[in-house]
Design an enzyme around this catalytic site. Sequence first.
Site, PDB file in Angstrom:
ATOM      1  N   GLU A  58      47.839  31.470  28.767  1.00 27.50           N
ATOM      2  CA  GLU A  58      47.050  32.415  29.306  1.00 27.50           C
ATOM      3  C   GLU A  58      45.770  32.215  29.614  1.00 27.50           C
ATOM      4  OE1 GLU A  58      47.832  35.324  30.190  1.00 27.50           O
ATOM      5  OE2 GLU A  58      49.350  34.580  29.685  1.00 27.50           O
ATOM      6  N   TRP A  96      45.949  30.511  33.050  1.00 22.13           N
ATOM      7  CA  TRP A  96      45.861  31.691  34.370  1.00 22.13           C
ATOM      8  C   TRP A  96      44.071  31.677  34.499  1.00 22.13           C
ATOM      9  CZ3 TRP A  96      48.824  33.741  37.047  1.00 22.13           C
ATOM     10  CH2 TRP A  96      50.101  33.456  37.503  1.00 22.13           C
ATOM     11  N   TRP A 135      46.326  50.444  55.164  1.00 21.47           N
ATOM     12  CA  TRP A 135      45.758  51.255  53.860  1.00 21.47           C
ATOM     13  C   TRP A 135      44.924  52.570  54.605  1.00 21.47           C
ATOM     14  CZ3 TRP A 135      46.611  48.684  49.748  1.00 21.47           C
ATOM     15  CH2 TRP A 135      46.786  46.961  49.931  1.00 21.47           C
ATOM     16  N   ASN A 168      45.447  44.317  29.231  1.00 21.10           N
ATOM     17  CA  ASN A 168      46.183  43.605  30.580  1.00 21.10           C
ATOM     18  C   ASN A 168      47.079  43.695  31.310  1.00 21.10           C
ATOM     19  OD1 ASN A 168      46.087  40.678  32.424  1.00 21.10           O
ATOM     20  ND2 ASN A 168      48.384  40.774  31.255  1.00 21.10           N
ATOM     21  N   TRP A 215      42.459  46.661  47.847  1.00 23.21           N
ATOM     22  CA  TRP A 215      42.226  46.422  46.348  1.00 23.21           C
ATOM     23  C   TRP A 215      41.065  46.080  46.690  1.00 23.21           C
ATOM     24  CZ3 TRP A 215      40.475  41.306  47.138  1.00 23.21           C
ATOM     25  CH2 TRP A 215      40.541  40.596  47.877  1.00 23.21           C
ATOM     26  N   TRP A 240      43.435  40.751  40.771  1.00 24.27           N
ATOM     27  CA  TRP A 240      43.983  42.150  42.117  1.00 24.27           C
ATOM     28  C   TRP A 240      44.628  41.373  43.016  1.00 24.27           C
ATOM     29  CZ3 TRP A 240      42.880  47.132  42.447  1.00 24.27           C
ATOM     30  CH2 TRP A 240      42.838  47.441  41.371  1.00 24.27           C
TER      31      TRP A 240
END
Length: 472
Positions: A270, A273, A301, A336, A354, A377
């Site tokens: 993690e 990440w 959208w 998360n 987004w 995102w």
Amino acid sequence: MMARSLVWLRNDLRLADNPALAAALDAGAVVLVFVLDPAAQWGGAALWWLHRSLAALGQDCAARGAKLVLRRGDSVAIIPELAASIGATTVHAGRAHEPWLRQVDRDVAAALKARGIGFERHRSALMFGAEQIRTKSDGVYGVYTPFSRACFEAFAPRAAIAAPKRIPGIADVASDALEDWHLLPRAPDWAGGLRDTWQPGEAGAQERLAHFLRDGLDDYDRRRNLPGETGTSMLSPHLHWGEIAIDAVWRAADAVVTKRPDGKHTFLKELIWREFAAYLLWHNETLDEVPMKDQFAAMPWRDAPDDLRAWQRGVTGIPIVDAGMRQLWRTGWMHNRVRMITASFLVKHLLIPWQAGEAWFWDCLVDADAASNAASWQWVAGCGADAAPYFRIFNPVLQGEKFDPDGAYVRRFVPELARLPDRALHAPWDAPEAVLRSAGVTLGKTYPRPVIDLKAGRERALAAFKTIGKSA
Ligand code: FAD
């Protein structure tokens, strides 16, 4: 006379494991400065955190005989001017990866050079300089797994650097008063939940880490997806502001002898990440606005301000989504797993861009991070590097039942549903009237009906996705 240095703190608000500070102290006397630069455009929750973190750091400096100097304005003007006024030979800072700060650094470097002052940047916020990690063919990684493998192979955290016992400072350097910056909310004071949840600053970060290593690391892989439990470290704001060094977290976690290797290994992955997100931002400066997959620019959208508002306020009528959005509002943080569920619901079921969700998170998160927020995102929306395919649409009811099976999380943040039995909690609209009544729930009155039928929302998203082509 002792050499003098300016230490320019940005996202490294700590005294321990701070290579910029250590290098400056090696040379002689030091002035530490933080600049509140309007170019940073921090959100409300981040500013709350910043105030508390600077207050803690100011006290830690004072305890060592130094003053933390605060200045507000354009860093490009302030840093060279301050460095020259104290007679500094060098300015030390952590390396930046955010686009706005990289530009500032280029300009500051030029201005310092013109005055004959050095500018040394040190690896501080990240495990690597983004340009260091290259594929075997000298390219840039676009996929997490081989990137993480490269990080595991190459990363050797630096040895601990203890916080200095004394900081030889320079007298009479003018500073703003932190209170005059008005970073804390007043009317209304929305920060009560943040105060109850967090202790910004280096001591708070160390405490969080110690607690996690003791109680969380061993079972991290098993508990990290359960938002009703405290199964993750909650270190993200401390890491974002650099109140604890990534090297220190890695070193400490790696040194723990765990019963099983999986918890520790998953946790270190993690941390990578976070590194990957910074790496993506380094190589894609418009990550916060422009989809990495071009065809998403043509996504049809919806402009749906009422739905966006319902999502922001946690009144969509979908319990796990509302719980997440209320946790965010109340505490400045969201688990998360629920970040993924709420983000997916916004971009897929509600078909809202987004970037609108990213902007709300930016304003509300105490860990709001230009790299991790934008990369995540884009990942959820399906348009980012190594993203979840767009057509894989989370069903928030199934997600709730799987990851919050006893409803502890939903009950905590959506108390008006607390008396519902577990089987009805994640989809109250399907519950028999009698069950709702005995739990004191009236849909449309005590708790909203869903803003969207989940099946219809899913089909609409898939149809929209088809219009932008199969290659997405
Ligand atoms: P832990 O599970 O304890 O993980 C340890 C550390 O690893 C974290 O503190 C964080 O620094 C890093 N990390 C873990 N997961 C990720 C991830 N997926 N991406 C990047 N770093 C990770 N994280 C932020 O720090 N700032 C953000 O602005 C942010 N925005 C996000 C937006 C969305 C839509 C999503 C899905 C995720 C976002 N994340 C963000 C990533 C992740 O949700 C948080 O880092 C994590 O929830 C923080 O909790 P923790 O410290 O308990 O994490």
